[in-house]
Design an enzyme around this catalytic site. Sequence first.
Site, PDB file in Angstrom:
ATOM      1  N   LEU A 182     -14.852   5.578  -4.627  1.00 44.92           N
ATOM      2  CA  LEU A 182     -13.440   5.251  -4.480  1.00 44.92           C
ATOM      3  C   LEU A 182     -13.033   4.054  -5.330  1.00 44.92           C
ATOM      4  O   LEU A 182     -13.732   3.045  -5.365  1.00 44.92           O
ATOM      5  CB  LEU A 182     -13.172   4.906  -3.013  1.00 44.92           C
ATOM      6  CG  LEU A 182     -11.761   4.415  -2.717  1.00 44.92           C
ATOM      7  CD1 LEU A 182     -10.809   5.580  -2.647  1.00 44.92           C
ATOM      8  CD2 LEU A 182     -11.722   3.637  -1.421  1.00 44.92           C
ATOM      9  N   THR A 196      -9.970   1.646  -5.033  1.00 41.57           N
ATOM     10  CA  THR A 196      -9.014   1.415  -3.948  1.00 41.57           C
ATOM     11  C   THR A 196      -7.542   1.577  -4.354  1.00 41.57           C
ATOM     12  O   THR A 196      -7.157   1.293  -5.492  1.00 41.57           O
ATOM     13  CB  THR A 196      -9.199   0.014  -3.323  1.00 41.57           C
ATOM     14  OG1 THR A 196      -8.137  -0.205  -2.393  1.00 41.57           O
ATOM     15  CG2 THR A 196      -9.152  -1.090  -4.354  1.00 41.57           C
ATOM     16  N   GLU A 197      -6.766   2.010  -3.360  1.00 48.04           N
ATOM     17  CA  GLU A 197      -5.315   2.079  -3.513  1.00 48.04           C
ATOM     18  C   GLU A 197      -4.742   0.691  -3.825  1.00 48.04           C
ATOM     19  O   GLU A 197      -3.654   0.553  -4.381  1.00 48.04           O
ATOM     20  CB  GLU A 197      -4.725   2.593  -2.193  1.00 48.04           C
ATOM     21  CG  GLU A 197      -3.270   2.938  -2.237  1.00 48.04           C
ATOM     22  CD  GLU A 197      -2.901   3.842  -1.055  1.00 48.04           C
ATOM     23  OE1 GLU A 197      -3.479   4.923  -0.933  1.00 48.04           O
ATOM     24  OE2 GLU A 197      -2.031   3.435  -0.267  1.00 48.04           O
ATOM     25  N   HIS A 225     -11.564  12.249   1.349  1.00 53.53           N
ATOM     26  CA  HIS A 225     -11.647  10.829   1.682  1.00 53.53           C
ATOM     27  C   HIS A 225     -11.617  10.533   3.168  1.00 53.53           C
ATOM     28  O   HIS A 225     -12.374   9.711   3.666  1.00 53.53           O
ATOM     29  CB  HIS A 225     -10.484  10.120   0.995  1.00 53.53           C
ATOM     30  CG  HIS A 225     -10.445   8.650   1.222  1.00 53.53           C
ATOM     31  ND1 HIS A 225     -11.511   7.829   0.925  1.00 53.53           N
ATOM     32  CD2 HIS A 225      -9.477   7.840   1.711  1.00 53.53           C
ATOM     33  CE1 HIS A 225     -11.188   6.568   1.217  1.00 53.53           C
ATOM     34  NE2 HIS A 225      -9.968   6.557   1.715  1.00 53.53           N
ATOM     35  N   PHE A 255       0.869  -1.174   0.000  1.00 55.07           N
ATOM     36  CA  PHE A 255       0.000   0.000   0.000  1.00 55.07           C
ATOM     37  C   PHE A 255       0.900   1.215   0.000  1.00 55.07           C
ATOM     38  O   PHE A 255       2.103   1.120   0.279  1.00 55.07           O
ATOM     39  CB  PHE A 255      -0.885  -0.028   1.252  1.00 55.07           C
ATOM     40  CG  PHE A 255      -2.364  -0.113   0.955  1.00 55.07           C
ATOM     41  CD1 PHE A 255      -2.862  -1.065   0.101  1.00 55.07           C
ATOM     42  CD2 PHE A 255      -3.256   0.762   1.558  1.00 55.07           C
ATOM     43  CE1 PHE A 255      -4.224  -1.142  -0.166  1.00 55.07           C
ATOM     44  CE2 PHE A 255      -4.619   0.695   1.302  1.00 55.07           C
ATOM     45  CZ  PHE A 255      -5.108  -0.257   0.442  1.00 55.07           C
ATOM     46  N   ARG A 310      -0.504   9.420  -0.055  1.00 55.50           N
ATOM     47  CA  ARG A 310      -1.683   9.952  -0.761  1.00 55.50           C
ATOM     48  C   ARG A 310      -1.628  11.444  -1.036  1.00 55.50           C
ATOM     49  O   ARG A 310      -2.076  11.905  -2.087  1.00 55.50           O
ATOM     50  CB  ARG A 310      -2.939   9.650   0.052  1.00 55.50           C
ATOM     51  CG  ARG A 310      -3.273   8.207  -0.020  1.00 55.50           C
ATOM     52  CD  ARG A 310      -4.516   7.885   0.726  1.00 55.50           C
ATOM     53  NE  ARG A 310      -4.765   6.460   0.554  1.00 55.50           N
ATOM     54  CZ  ARG A 310      -5.641   5.767   1.236  1.00 55.50           C
ATOM     55  NH1 ARG A 310      -6.357   6.355   2.170  1.00 55.50           N
ATOM     56  NH2 ARG A 310      -5.811   4.491   1.003  1.00 55.50           N
ATOM     57  N   LEU A 344      -8.716   1.578   9.313  1.00 60.96           N
ATOM     58  CA  LEU A 344      -9.472   0.422   9.817  1.00 60.96           C
ATOM     59  C   LEU A 344      -8.768  -0.119  11.057  1.00 60.96           C
ATOM     60  O   LEU A 344      -9.406  -0.485  12.040  1.00 60.96           O
ATOM     61  CB  LEU A 344      -9.571  -0.669   8.752  1.00 60.96           C
ATOM     62  CG  LEU A 344     -10.548  -0.431   7.607  1.00 60.96           C
ATOM     63  CD1 LEU A 344     -10.506  -1.612   6.638  1.00 60.96           C
ATOM     64  CD2 LEU A 344     -11.969  -0.227   8.102  1.00 60.96           C
ATOM     65  N   HIS A 389      -8.124  11.502  -1.548  1.00 60.81           N
ATOM     66  CA  HIS A 389      -7.676  10.230  -2.110  1.00 60.81           C
ATOM     67  C   HIS A 389      -7.432  10.420  -3.598  1.00 60.81           C
ATOM     68  O   HIS A 389      -8.259  11.023  -4.287  1.00 60.81           O
ATOM     69  CB  HIS A 389      -8.744   9.154  -1.880  1.00 60.81           C
ATOM     70  CG  HIS A 389      -8.237   7.767  -2.116  1.00 60.81           C
ATOM     71  ND1 HIS A 389      -7.905   7.304  -3.364  1.00 60.81           N
ATOM     72  CD2 HIS A 389      -7.986   6.747  -1.258  1.00 60.81           C
ATOM     73  CE1 HIS A 389      -7.479   6.053  -3.256  1.00 60.81           C
ATOM     74  NE2 HIS A 389      -7.511   5.694  -2.002  1.00 60.81           N
ATOM     75  N   GLN A 432      -7.828  14.475   4.129  1.00 61.39           N
ATOM     76  CA  GLN A 432      -7.078  13.734   3.104  1.00 61.39           C
ATOM     77  C   GLN A 432      -7.882  13.622   1.809  1.00 61.39           C
ATOM     78  O   GLN A 432      -9.058  13.277   1.836  1.00 61.39           O
ATOM     79  CB  GLN A 432      -6.777  12.328   3.608  1.00 61.39           C
ATOM     80  CG  GLN A 432      -6.133  11.439   2.558  1.00 61.39           C
ATOM     81  CD  GLN A 432      -5.603  10.150   3.160  1.00 61.39           C
ATOM     82  OE1 GLN A 432      -6.350   9.183   3.316  1.00 61.39           O
ATOM     83  NE2 GLN A 432      -4.354  10.129   3.536  1.00 61.39           N
ATOM     84  N   ARG A 467      -2.863  10.425   6.658  1.00 64.28           N
ATOM     85  CA  ARG A 467      -3.033   9.032   7.062  1.00 64.28           C
ATOM     86  C   ARG A 467      -2.504   8.102   5.973  1.00 64.28           C
ATOM     87  O   ARG A 467      -2.680   8.379   4.787  1.00 64.28           O
ATOM     88  CB  ARG A 467      -4.515   8.748   7.262  1.00 64.28           C
ATOM     89  CG  ARG A 467      -4.833   7.293   7.427  1.00 64.28           C
ATOM     90  CD  ARG A 467      -6.322   7.077   7.491  1.00 64.28           C
ATOM     91  NE  ARG A 467      -6.944   7.173   6.192  1.00 64.28           N
ATOM     92  CZ  ARG A 467      -7.412   6.111   5.508  1.00 64.28           C
ATOM     93  NH1 ARG A 467      -7.323   4.903   6.010  1.00 64.28           N
ATOM     94  NH2 ARG A 467      -7.991   6.272   4.338  1.00 64.28           N
TER      95      ARG A 467
END
Length: 545
Positions: free
Chosen positions: A225, A227-228, A323, A100, A259, A364, A215, A213, A358
Amino acid sequence: MRAAIEAKRAGVDVAVVSKLHPTRSHSGAAEGGINAALGNATDDSPEIHTFDTVKGSDYLGDQDAIEIMCREAPGDIYELEHMGAIFSRFADGRLAQRPFGAAGAPRTIYSADITGHVLIHVLYEQLVKHDIKVYEEFFCTNLVIDDGRCAGVLAWDVVRGGVHAIEANHVILATGGVGRMYYGTTNAFACTGDGMSLAWRAGVPLKDMEFMQFHPTTLKSNGVLITEGCRGEGGYLRNSKGERFMAIDAPNAMELASRDVVSRAEWKEIAEGRGVDGCVLLDLTHLGHKKIETRLPGSRELALDYAGVDPIRDPIPVRPGAHYHMGGVDVDVWGESIVPGLWAAGEVACVSVHGANRLGGNSLMETITFGRRAGQAAAERVLAEGDTGARIERSVLEDERNRINTLLNATGGERPGAIREQLAKTMYDKAGVFRTQSVLEECVEEVHALRERGRSLRIEDRSSLFNSDLVQALELESMLECADCLVTGAVARQESRGAHARIDFTERDDANWMKHSLAWNDRGEVRLDYKPVTVTKYQPLVRSY
Ligand SMILES: Cc1cc2nc3c(=O)[nH]c(=O)nc-3n(C[C@H](O)[C@H](O)[C@H](O)COP(=O)(O)OP(=O)(O)OC[C@H]3O[C@@H](n4cnc5c(N)ncnc54)[C@H](O)[C@@H]3O)c2cc1C
């Protein structure tokens, strides 16, 4: 839910109050995964995870809190697994981990690209298993502070109507973020910052509110979104000339830079005319049919449904969208605020483990680790103190009933939706990826004007059953207060750090600004104050990827 489970296990009487059915919370939309240094892909350790997070935070994260999260995360992951979370695995059976952004090792554990969906259902099962009472679709309208301590909440029953008092010696806010104050956001409609404004009204300061943030990969049509994980699996970002433009700003990490770095690079490409219809291109075509089908099926579906593009054949147009909100209720490493009996965990809180930016997958983890810790600490307090004697007086409940009734019968100015839309647009245009003094000052004025307009609303639905007009009015108040805190903090912070990028102050200024902002409620106005960042091991370095 994680906090409630922990408190219940400790033997405390606990209930969950939620304006949505719990499994409809925004956490269920999380796709990419959750970070813990298990070291299943390559060597990794809580220390490396800590360093990556500190650096990612642009040195605004509190290092003691980050150490706690990174140290306790692996145990929390195994526990989720034992509760029944089905994570993707490597061929040898160990939990799989994917790369990530800004992570020194592949450390993101995932369930294909529906990780949040899996986790939220597992936690809900645990609520049922532990027989925890859920006030489903109860909208918390205010906290009650009795003699300086939290005595519970007042809540509107969305399904049946009516205001109720729910007494509690301790209240843990876990109400999520406030992305909806921006137009072009990945956040669900319910992410309206209610918990932050409840705490703010109750006298708790909100910390680091200026840091929102963006995204880098959201769909233009609706902010959904992508996802990354797509870049984690090897996706490229290209401009209209087909160039991988991340080579300019992040020659080593490329698409997997932090990000804030990627969002700024995209914004520049688009602003300088190398975008495609206001977007850049997320190219997965070289990953092949099989990898996309097995690792990123949800992302393919979203691209097909909302952009009309099949990523197996064509690149997906994406752009930055609001985001995740790094700021929130100022709490310590156990989730406790300065008001006795009031705690917070998850995105509503600012512990702070994310500082100015972040890392994907850390949020999460924060909800689980700090949710558990808040549940445990609050339960220990209950067991040690017994009944605090804090009560919700009948008159307090009556006052709230009157307030809500007045709102329900309001025939004044505008419908909440109009102000909500205007706020979202103002924030996106004036307090977005890049910021400057004069534009931020305009933004403050506009937000103040909107707050004024928000004081006189018109509710057209007069019924008390499923009145979404009323709910929107309540949410609008929260968003306006949060927006005021955000922009007031942003005007004041004359430096660039993490997600707060100032065109007029392009450098990070550790001498003057390596400090947390605190936005206090001063009779309805925002008053700023600051407090130091906790540094344990890592002195600030130049941040490059
Ligand atoms: C699309 C998307 C994808 C993401 N992907 C990832 C990822 O892959 N990895 C990662 O680490 N992070 C990810 N994030 C961030 C992460 O998912 C969130 O920060 C996190 O899930 C927030 O959890 P939470 O429990 O704090 O809040 P939420 O899950 O938003 O839950 C808030 C709860 O509070 C309740 N509530 C709110 N206001 C009230 C009120 N007034 N009265 C009563 N109840 C109320 C709601 O009903 C809800 O149950 C993603 C975020 C988004 C938007």
